[in-house]
Design a protein around this motif. Sequence first.
Motif, PDB file in Angstrom:
ATOM      1  N   ASN A 118       0.123  -1.278  13.180  1.00 27.24           N
ATOM      2  CA  ASN A 118      -0.984  -1.423  14.132  1.00 27.24           C
ATOM      3  C   ASN A 118      -0.656  -0.783  15.468  1.00 27.24           C
ATOM      4  O   ASN A 118      -1.514  -0.149  16.102  1.00 27.24           O
ATOM      5  N   ALA A 119       0.600  -0.954  15.922  1.00 32.09           N
ATOM      6  CA  ALA A 119       0.999  -0.389  17.211  1.00 32.09           C
ATOM      7  C   ALA A 119       0.886   1.128  17.197  1.00 32.09           C
ATOM      8  O   ALA A 119       0.426   1.736  18.175  1.00 32.09           O
ATOM      9  N   SER A 120       1.281   1.751  16.099  1.00 32.20           N
ATOM     10  CA  SER A 120       1.180   3.206  15.995  1.00 32.20           C
ATOM     11  C   SER A 120      -0.268   3.662  16.083  1.00 32.20           C
ATOM     12  O   SER A 120      -0.593   4.634  16.787  1.00 32.20           O
ATOM     13  N   VAL A 121      -1.158   2.968  15.373  1.00 31.77           N
ATOM     14  CA  VAL A 121      -2.581   3.333  15.393  1.00 31.77           C
ATOM     15  C   VAL A 121      -3.149   3.186  16.803  1.00 31.77           C
ATOM     16  O   VAL A 121      -3.879   4.067  17.294  1.00 31.77           O
ATOM     17  N   LEU A 122      -2.811   2.095  17.482  1.00 30.40           N
ATOM     18  CA  LEU A 122      -3.335   1.867  18.830  1.00 30.40           C
ATOM     19  C   LEU A 122      -2.763   2.869  19.827  1.00 30.40           C
ATOM     20  O   LEU A 122      -3.472   3.342  20.727  1.00 30.40           O
ATOM     21  N   HIS A 123      -1.476   3.204  19.688  1.00 27.06           N
ATOM     22  CA  HIS A 123      -0.899   4.220  20.567  1.00 27.06           C
ATOM     23  C   HIS A 123      -1.614   5.558  20.396  1.00 27.06           C
ATOM     24  O   HIS A 123      -1.907   6.247  21.378  1.00 27.06           O
ATOM     25  N   LEU A 124      -1.879   5.925  19.154  1.00 22.46           N
ATOM     26  CA  LEU A 124      -2.583   7.179  18.901  1.00 22.46           C
ATOM     27  C   LEU A 124      -3.998   7.151  19.483  1.00 22.46           C
ATOM     28  O   LEU A 124      -4.503   8.168  19.975  1.00 22.46           O
ATOM     29  N   THR A 125      -4.629   5.982  19.436  1.00 20.06           N
ATOM     30  CA  THR A 125      -5.963   5.843  20.023  1.00 20.06           C
ATOM     31  C   THR A 125      -5.911   6.048  21.535  1.00 20.06           C
ATOM     32  O   THR A 125      -6.732   6.785  22.111  1.00 20.06           O
ATOM     33  N   PHE A 126      -4.941   5.413  22.183  1.00 21.88           N
ATOM     34  CA  PHE A 126      -4.816   5.569  23.635  1.00 21.88           C
ATOM     35  C   PHE A 126      -4.395   6.986  24.015  1.00 21.88           C
ATOM     36  O   PHE A 126      -4.809   7.502  25.058  1.00 21.88           O
ATOM     37  N   ILE A 127      -3.566   7.616  23.187  1.00 20.53           N
ATOM     38  CA  ILE A 127      -3.189   9.006  23.449  1.00 20.53           C
ATOM     39  C   ILE A 127      -4.415   9.907  23.386  1.00 20.53           C
ATOM     40  O   ILE A 127      -4.564  10.840  24.190  1.00 20.53           O
ATOM     41  N   ILE A 210     -11.549   2.621  11.079  1.00 25.74           N
ATOM     42  CA  ILE A 210     -12.356   2.636  12.311  1.00 25.74           C
ATOM     43  C   ILE A 210     -11.605   3.308  13.458  1.00 25.74           C
ATOM     44  O   ILE A 210     -12.148   4.201  14.120  1.00 25.74           O
ATOM     45  N   PRO A 211     -10.321   2.929  13.725  1.00 26.91           N
ATOM     46  CA  PRO A 211      -9.594   3.655  14.779  1.00 26.91           C
ATOM     47  C   PRO A 211      -9.460   5.152  14.501  1.00 26.91           C
ATOM     48  O   PRO A 211      -9.588   5.969  15.415  1.00 26.91           O
ATOM     49  N   MET A 212      -9.221   5.519  13.232  1.00 23.69           N
ATOM     50  CA  MET A 212      -9.107   6.939  12.902  1.00 23.69           C
ATOM     51  C   MET A 212     -10.428   7.674  13.128  1.00 23.69           C
ATOM     52  O   MET A 212     -10.439   8.814  13.590  1.00 23.69           O
ATOM     53  N   PHE A 213     -11.534   7.006  12.834  1.00 24.84           N
ATOM     54  CA  PHE A 213     -12.853   7.609  13.092  1.00 24.84           C
ATOM     55  C   PHE A 213     -13.046   7.828  14.593  1.00 24.84           C
ATOM     56  O   PHE A 213     -13.533   8.888  15.017  1.00 24.84           O
ATOM     57  N   VAL A 214     -12.647   6.844  15.396  1.00 23.72           N
ATOM     58  CA  VAL A 214     -12.752   6.973  16.854  1.00 23.72           C
ATOM     59  C   VAL A 214     -11.890   8.127  17.349  1.00 23.72           C
ATOM     60  O   VAL A 214     -12.321   8.960  18.166  1.00 23.72           O
ATOM     61  N   ILE A 215     -10.651   8.199  16.845  1.00 26.26           N
ATOM     62  CA  ILE A 215      -9.720   9.249  17.270  1.00 26.26           C
ATOM     63  C   ILE A 215     -10.251  10.629  16.904  1.00 26.26           C
ATOM     64  O   ILE A 215     -10.236  11.560  17.723  1.00 26.26           O
ATOM     65  N   VAL A 216     -10.717  10.778  15.670  1.00 29.60           N
ATOM     66  CA  VAL A 216     -11.240  12.073  15.223  1.00 29.60           C
ATOM     67  C   VAL A 216     -12.468  12.465  16.038  1.00 29.60           C
ATOM     68  O   VAL A 216     -12.646  13.640  16.411  1.00 29.60           O
ATOM     69  N   SER A 217     -13.311  11.492  16.352  1.00 32.47           N
ATOM     70  CA  SER A 217     -14.505  11.781  17.160  1.00 32.47           C
ATOM     71  C   SER A 217     -14.116  12.270  18.553  1.00 32.47           C
ATOM     72  O   SER A 217     -14.691  13.249  19.070  1.00 32.47           O
ATOM     73  N   ILE A 218     -13.144  11.596  19.154  1.00 36.41           N
ATOM     74  CA  ILE A 218     -12.699  11.998  20.494  1.00 36.41           C
ATOM     75  C   ILE A 218     -12.110  13.403  20.461  1.00 36.41           C
ATOM     76  O   ILE A 218     -12.425  14.252  21.306  1.00 36.41           O
ATOM     77  N   TYR A 219     -11.253  13.673  19.476  1.00 33.19           N
ATOM     78  CA  TYR A 219     -10.611  14.988  19.411  1.00 33.19           C
ATOM     79  C   TYR A 219     -11.608  16.092  19.058  1.00 33.19           C
ATOM     80  O   TYR A 219     -11.450  17.237  19.505  1.00 33.19           O
ATOM     81  N   SER A 220     -12.611  15.779  18.289  1.00 37.75           N
ATOM     82  CA  SER A 220     -13.648  16.772  18.006  1.00 37.75           C
ATOM     83  C   SER A 220     -14.351  17.179  19.295  1.00 37.75           C
ATOM     84  O   SER A 220     -14.607  18.375  19.538  1.00 37.75           O
ATOM     85  N   HIS A 221     -14.655  16.188  20.125  1.00 41.11           N
ATOM     86  CA  HIS A 221     -15.287  16.479  21.406  1.00 41.11           C
ATOM     87  C   HIS A 221     -14.330  17.248  22.314  1.00 41.11           C
ATOM     88  O   HIS A 221     -14.745  18.185  23.030  1.00 41.11           O
TER      89      HIS A 221
END
Length: 326
Positions: A118-127, A210-221
């Motif tokens: 979980n920590a890895s996923v959240l760190h990637l989200t914040f990054i 869900i976090p991966m979807f958020v991350i991919v959406s942010i990086y796409s933008h």
Amino acid sequence: MNLSQPWTAESLSFCYEYLNNSCVKTVYSPVIRAPLYLLFAITIILIVCGNLLVIFTISCFQQLHTPTNYLIISMAIADLLLGGFVMPPSMVRSLETCWYFGDFFCKFHSSTDFTLCNASVLHLTFISIDRYYAVCQPLQYYNKITTRVSIAMIVASWSFSALFGFGITFSGLKIENEQTEEGRVSCKGGCLALHGREIGVTYSVVFFFIPMFVIVSIYSHIFVIAQKHTRVINHYPPNSSLRTKDLKATKTLAIVIGVFMCCWTPFFMCNIIDPVVNHSIPELLYEVLMWVAYLNAVFNPLIYALFYSWFREKSKVLLSKLNKLC
């Protein structure tokens, strides 16, 4: 036993021969077990050494103390703990098919495993959020993403992950309640890891997809904006070098996220598919995919070494100083 298939079970035994409630043990051929022990041990050493190098390289040079690098250090600590604490007992459990470390440590080990994932996923989200401001809103970046904000992100990542990781395990809550899994836990020598069937669809969707979807959406933008920046970057000489640096850092961290998804998605897809096929996916496949996911902790230091010139330069300086001391 058919010697032409060394990966098959040699025999069925018990984890504790003299206990009536011992779990059944699958004994694998030494032809496959010995090389796997060696492979897993090398993997663990690479994870520990690689992530220690990341941590010390960033920590020892003041000019590398940036909000982004603080997040990278914290994620490297998660990978270090995974390699140094979680993976050695997991190696024994996977290859011996028994848990010999006691019930309490089973829960603690599973909770830590869950927490670090979980920590890895959240760190990637914040990054990804950090990179969004660096590329899409560069004039506001240093006001929005400060050292204090970065530390708050790190604290939130670890606190939230530990709360759910240890809370789910030690509260006795089960996301799924399969009889076969209950039997495996109740017998002596069994330890059902949280990275197993009990985490189920709910955990996979909420804590990964869900976090991966958020991350991919942010990086796409980000990359849409980055293309626009690239076309006009030469028109702003004062900011061009800084903008180029941010774009390169963003691309490198996008590779980190992509590798993470490649390593972990097959495992979580299994958790989505398993209930659909009436939990018929073999346990061995879960074990294999779990170790593929663990391999992600090896790749991050390699990515930094390949794509960050500052990491190569500073790590060489650090290693040369260590050689002189030795």
